[in-house]
Write a protein that holds these residues in place. Structure first.
Motif, PDB file in Angstrom:
ATOM      1  N   ARG A 123       0.839  -1.208   0.000  1.00  0.00           N
ATOM      2  CA  ARG A 123       0.000   0.000   0.000  1.00  0.00           C
ATOM      3  C   ARG A 123       0.870   1.253   0.000  1.00  0.00           C
ATOM      4  NH1 ARG A 123      -3.801   2.085  -2.240  1.00  0.00           N
ATOM      5  NH2 ARG A 123      -5.230   3.351  -1.048  1.00  0.00           N
ATOM      6  N   SER A 169      -2.942  -0.419  -5.494  1.00  0.00           N
ATOM      7  CA  SER A 169      -4.372  -0.307  -5.191  1.00  0.00           C
ATOM      8  C   SER A 169      -4.809  -1.449  -4.280  1.00  0.00           C
ATOM      9  CB  SER A 169      -5.193  -0.346  -6.478  1.00  0.00           C
ATOM     10  OG  SER A 169      -5.190  -1.659  -7.021  1.00  0.00           O
ATOM     11  N   ASP A 201      -7.428  -3.244  -4.666  1.00  0.00           N
ATOM     12  CA  ASP A 201      -7.850  -4.370  -5.508  1.00  0.00           C
ATOM     13  C   ASP A 201      -6.659  -5.214  -5.938  1.00  0.00           C
ATOM     14  OD1 ASP A 201     -10.538  -3.687  -5.317  1.00  0.00           O
ATOM     15  OD2 ASP A 201     -10.551  -2.559  -7.199  1.00  0.00           O
TER      16      ASP A 201
END
Length: 133
Positions: A52, A57, A59
């Protein structure tokens, strides 16, 4: 949870969010429904934090975690995901270098203004007004 948040420099809210999104497998709960983090869960959380922090992302992280859980047959796909993210991080690094150069240049100009008493060309309020229309 507080100890984990402090150790990883994450907020408790972020940790809850990651666990609720299924990004941290094998998080167990105690009789009071509090999340319990063993070494494996901490490893997952650390990995998710780094991904992160790199700008990946949620997803993509979810896909990566699911592939990890599927096993070794997914190593090529996981490598592709990390390789793609690495290129994004490299681009971010180059942009950060450009911003740093800009700041270094500004500091040099300010140093010259302060040391030599030259006119302040850095203040937009002192620039000539552009002609309009």
């Amino acid at each position: 949870m507080k100890e984990v948040a402090k150790q990883l420099h994450l907020s408790e809210h972020t940790i809850r969010f990651y666990t609720d999104r299924g990004l941290i497998p094998h998080v167990f709960r105690d009789k009071n429904n509090n999340r319990l983090f063993d070494g494996e869960a901490l490893n997952w959380l650390t990995g998710v934090k780094y991904l992160r922090d790199s700008g990946m992302s949620l997803d993509s992280i979810k896909e990566y975690v699911e592939l990890c859980l599927e096993g070794d047959s997914t190593i090529p796909k996981r490598c592709d995901i990390i390789r793609t993210q690495r290129e994004k991080v490299r681009a971010q690094l180059e942009e950060a270098k450009r911003r740093l150069q800009y700041m270094d240049h500004k500091i040099e100009l300010y140093q010259t203004i302060m040391e030599k008493g030259t006119p302040d060309t850095m203040n937009p309020g002192k620039w000539p007004a552009p002609s309009v229309g």
